[in-house]
Scaffold this motif. Structure first.
Motif, PDB file in Angstrom:
ATOM      1  N   GLN A  62      -1.131   7.595   1.757  1.00 22.82           N
ATOM      2  CA  GLN A  62      -1.260   6.279   0.961  1.00 22.82           C
ATOM      3  C   GLN A  62      -2.472   5.615   1.303  1.00 22.82           C
ATOM      4  O   GLN A  62      -3.478   5.147   0.323  1.00 22.82           O
ATOM      5  CB  GLN A  62      -0.049   5.538   1.089  1.00 22.82           C
TER       6      GLN A  62
ATOM      7  N   GLU B 176       3.042   5.476  -3.716  1.00 20.07           N
ATOM      8  CA  GLU B 176       2.501   5.682  -4.961  1.00 20.07           C
ATOM      9  C   GLU B 176       2.057   7.007  -5.560  1.00 20.07           C
ATOM     10  O   GLU B 176       0.881   7.288  -5.308  1.00 20.07           O
ATOM     11  CB  GLU B 176       1.276   4.616  -5.253  1.00 20.07           C
TER      12      GLU B 176
ATOM     13  N   HIS C 166      -2.154  -4.213  -1.099  1.00 20.68           N
ATOM     14  CA  HIS C 166      -1.161  -4.044  -2.371  1.00 20.68           C
ATOM     15  C   HIS C 166       0.172  -3.382  -1.761  1.00 20.68           C
ATOM     16  O   HIS C 166       0.988  -3.547  -2.333  1.00 20.68           O
ATOM     17  CB  HIS C 166      -1.593  -3.674  -3.654  1.00 20.68           C
ATOM     18  N   HIS C 167      -0.038  -2.821  -0.673  1.00 26.29           N
ATOM     19  CA  HIS C 167       1.005  -2.015  -0.008  1.00 26.29           C
ATOM     20  C   HIS C 167       1.729  -2.932   0.903  1.00 26.29           C
ATOM     21  O   HIS C 167       0.829  -3.045   2.267  1.00 26.29           O
ATOM     22  CB  HIS C 167       0.813  -0.735   0.321  1.00 26.29           C
ATOM     23  N   GLU C 168       3.041  -3.213   1.184  1.00 24.95           N
ATOM     24  CA  GLU C 168       3.642  -4.096   1.955  1.00 24.95           C
ATOM     25  C   GLU C 168       3.503  -3.748   3.364  1.00 24.95           C
ATOM     26  O   GLU C 168       3.436  -4.471   4.234  1.00 24.95           O
ATOM     27  CB  GLU C 168       4.965  -4.475   1.527  1.00 24.95           C
TER      28      GLU C 168
END
Length: 653
Positions: free
Chosen positions: A516, A294, A584-586
């Protein structure tokens, strides 16, 4: 023109094959003359055909003028559509389309002239069958001329240096594979010769593609005589899954063929194809799918901000610097105690990011006075702490050095980040900190505990974040470069244990996840990364030997040397008492590890630092085991400390 003269000269001298293939293109005026000659030939053929059918033409007294008119109209449209502009040996459907447009416009114009003469003179200037016949003959001959020239050059190119070129089979019959094959066919200077295509499909064995056979994978590798006609298979890694890549690699290597990889045609535009084609490396098989980052969130955290990266000249630190530089921070301070690597990185970054402001600082993170001046001057918004001692056997021999860098250095940076109100402090940790079996892992776990404890300390506004992951491909001292050097020397390849396994991640992938994770959470979290499937080091070594063109245990021996001090068979990303929480990040999870209050860890850190100053190895490790109860030494002189039944009383020194 000089190239053309050279070609004619060599034709006369007899050495025509080599020089003709070096002829880049024919001058445009010669192409125009050839096309005009084709027009004349087409006119003559169309009239001869009508004469044989005993058809009389209109206005026979103006036959010369009629032919001149046809030539003039056709030449005009040749210039309009630039049919002469393409390089004939590289003709494509687009060139054929331009010929159709040019000849079609000529036909329409002549039909218009015919219609006008019918109105004014009572009969048409040209016979209508003659015009259509001329159109089909001229288009056919022009197209045939270009295709013949193209195929002629392909034959010459294949013949030129055929004995010295690598005979390859391109894997796949899709657009990307065909484009790659065309690029090889049309470039005589490439050291590769296309011999065919390989596919899993069974319905293409009778078809030809670019004049070459298509072979089914099972029939191809089942025929030893056929395989012997090839030297290598060429794959496009981006269009294959990891499983397909491994399958093709295994089939090729088991049959004595090299495995080459090439970029997609879109990437070839940025770099020469020959430079892009290279031997498949073990890193290609270990890579995972690209990570979705992101960038907007990361950019907000760095844009026009002051950023510090410790260990900035190392494998991880330098990649963090490169990635952060893309987000236009106001300043990046790169700090490291390794003089030469820091200078080399400075030269690289100043060339690669000429508009980015850097400051390169040579400093030791265990020197708090030196660090404080840096924090005071630059007022950092983000701190990435990647400086650490990481080599397990060396640290096992010198535990006090791990305390100075991994514990004291981290403590200095974290406390200064709190004091100078840094927005986020991101520490790069390791999976060796989980249930550690060595001093290095235990020292990193101690650093994790100290960083975590600061989150809820008095007057703190900094978000303290820890990231934890396993081995990174290509990092300094990692196993793959070590194996590669051993293979180049002829072996043996040394492995500590036949059952040892490790997780692997690429350097860019690890650093992207660090950036991230640095944007996530409210502070105090330990983020663990999805490392994929573990890799058995023995399998890794065997694959590397095969990819280098050797046979394991025949050409290159594999030797087992036993576990090194502090080493364990497998690494873990979570401790026994930890649970994970998805984000929310796999690929990023939060590990809920036990923690210690700030006052307690502060006292313990002071004690162990004093022991390190005294160079008392036993006391240093004893205190580490008190701070990290799950630290159980393995294959180490410190195993004796774990066998003591009495509890350890930690007293302030």
């Amino acid at each position: 023109m000089r190239k053309l003269n050279d070609a004619f000269a060599t034709l006369y001298n007899g050495d025509n094959i080599v020089k003709l293939t070096e002829l880049r293109y024919i001058p445009r005026w010669i192409v125009i003359l050839i096309d005009i000659s084709i027009i004349l030939l087409s006119i003559l053929l169309s009239y001869i055909f009508l004469e044989k059918l005993h058809v009389k033409v209109n206005f026979p007294e103006y036959i010369v003028q009629q032919r001149i008119l046809v030539i003039a109209v056709n030449v005009v449209f040749m210039f309009v559509f630039k049919t002469y502009a393409g390089i004939i040996r590289h003709s494509t459907f687009f060139d054929f389309f331009k010929i159709i447009l040019s000849s079609g416009s000529t036909l329409i114009t002549l039909l218009g002239i015919n219609f006008a003469t019918e109105i004014w003179l009572g009969k048409s200037l040209f016979l209508y069958p003659n015009l259509f016949l001329y159109f089909f003959i001229s288009v056919s001959i022009m197209f045939f001329f270009r295709m013949f020239t193209k195929q002629f050059f392909n034959i010459l190119i294949d013949f030129k240096g055929s004995t010295s070129k690598v005979r390859i089979a391109v894997v796949g019959v899709g657009d990307a594979s065909i484009s790659l094959a065309r690029a090889i066919l049309h470039n005589p200077n490439y050291p590769y010769r296309l011999e065919g295509f390989l596919t899993k499909r069974s319905d293409s064995h009778k078809a030809l593609l670019l004049g070459h056979k298509i072979y089914n994978i099972d029939k191809f590798f089942g025929d030893k005589n056929l395989v012997s006609q090839f030297d290598a298979v060429l794959i496009i890694k981006e269009i294959m899954t990891k499983q397909e890549l491994e399958e093709w690699m295994t089939c090729a290597l088991d049959n004595g063929l090299k495995v080459l990889k090439a970029p997609t045609v879109s990437k070839m535009r940025d770099s020469d194809l020959v430079g892009g084609i290279r031997q498949l490396q073990i890193e290609d098989l270990l890579n995972r799918k690209p990570i979705k980052i992101e960038n907007e969130d990361i950019k907000k955290r760095h844009f026009q901000k002051s950023v510090l990266v410790t260990g900035g000249a190392g494998s991880i630190g330098s990649e963090i610097v490169r990635q952060v530089a893309q987000f236009n921070p106001s300043l990046i301070v790169v700090l490291d105690q390794a003089e030469s690597p820091l200078y080399e990185l400075e030269l690289e970054l100043l060339e690669k990011f000429p508009d980015q402001k850097f400051k390169f600082v040579l400093a030791d993170i265990s020197n708090s006075y030196r660090l404080e001046k840096i924090f005071e001057i630059y007022q950092f918004s983000m701190v990435y702490h990647a400086a650490a001692y990481k080599h397990v056997p060396l640290i096992e021999e010198n535990p006090h050095e791990a305390i100075f860098v991994n514990v004291l250095g981290t403590k200095n940076l974290a406390l200064l980040s709190k004091k100078y109100k840094v927005n986020r402090f991101v520490m790069v940790s390791t999976d060796k900190a989980v249930n550690p079996t060595n001093v290095m892992g235990a020292s990193k776990r101690t650093a994790e505990l100290f960083v975590q404890s600061l989150q809820n300390s008095d007057s703190n506004i900094t978000k303290f974040i820890t990231t934890r992951f396993g081995n990174v491909l290509g990092s300094n001292g990692s196993v793959i470069p070590h194996f590669r050097k051993q293979i180049e020397k002829g072996g043996p390849v040394t492995i500590t244990h036949p059952d040892i396994i490790r997780y692997f991640m690429t350097i860019p992938e690890a650093c992207e996840l660090v950036l991230q994770a640095g944007t996530m959470g409210s502070g105090g979290e330990i983020y663990v990364f999805d490392m994929g499937e573990p890799v058995k080091i023995l399998d890794l070594a065997r694959r590397m030997i095969k990819l280098s063109g050797f046979t394991p245990d025949v050409d290159i021996k594999i030797k087992f040397i036993g576990l090194r001090p502090g080493e364990k068979l497998y690494e873990e990303l979570l401790s026994n008492n930890a649970t994970t929480i998805p984000t929310h990040h796999e690929k990023i999870m939060i590990s809920r590890d036990p923690n210690i209050g700030f006052n307690e860890i502060e006292i313990l850190c002071k004690q162990i630092i004093k022991s390190a100053v005294k160079r008392d190895k036993i006391q240093v490790v004893t205190l580490l085991k008190a701070i990290v109860p799950e630290f159980i030494s393995n294959n180490s002189e410190f195993e004796a400390l774990d066998k003591k039944n009495d509890s350890l009383d930690v007293i302030e020194l």
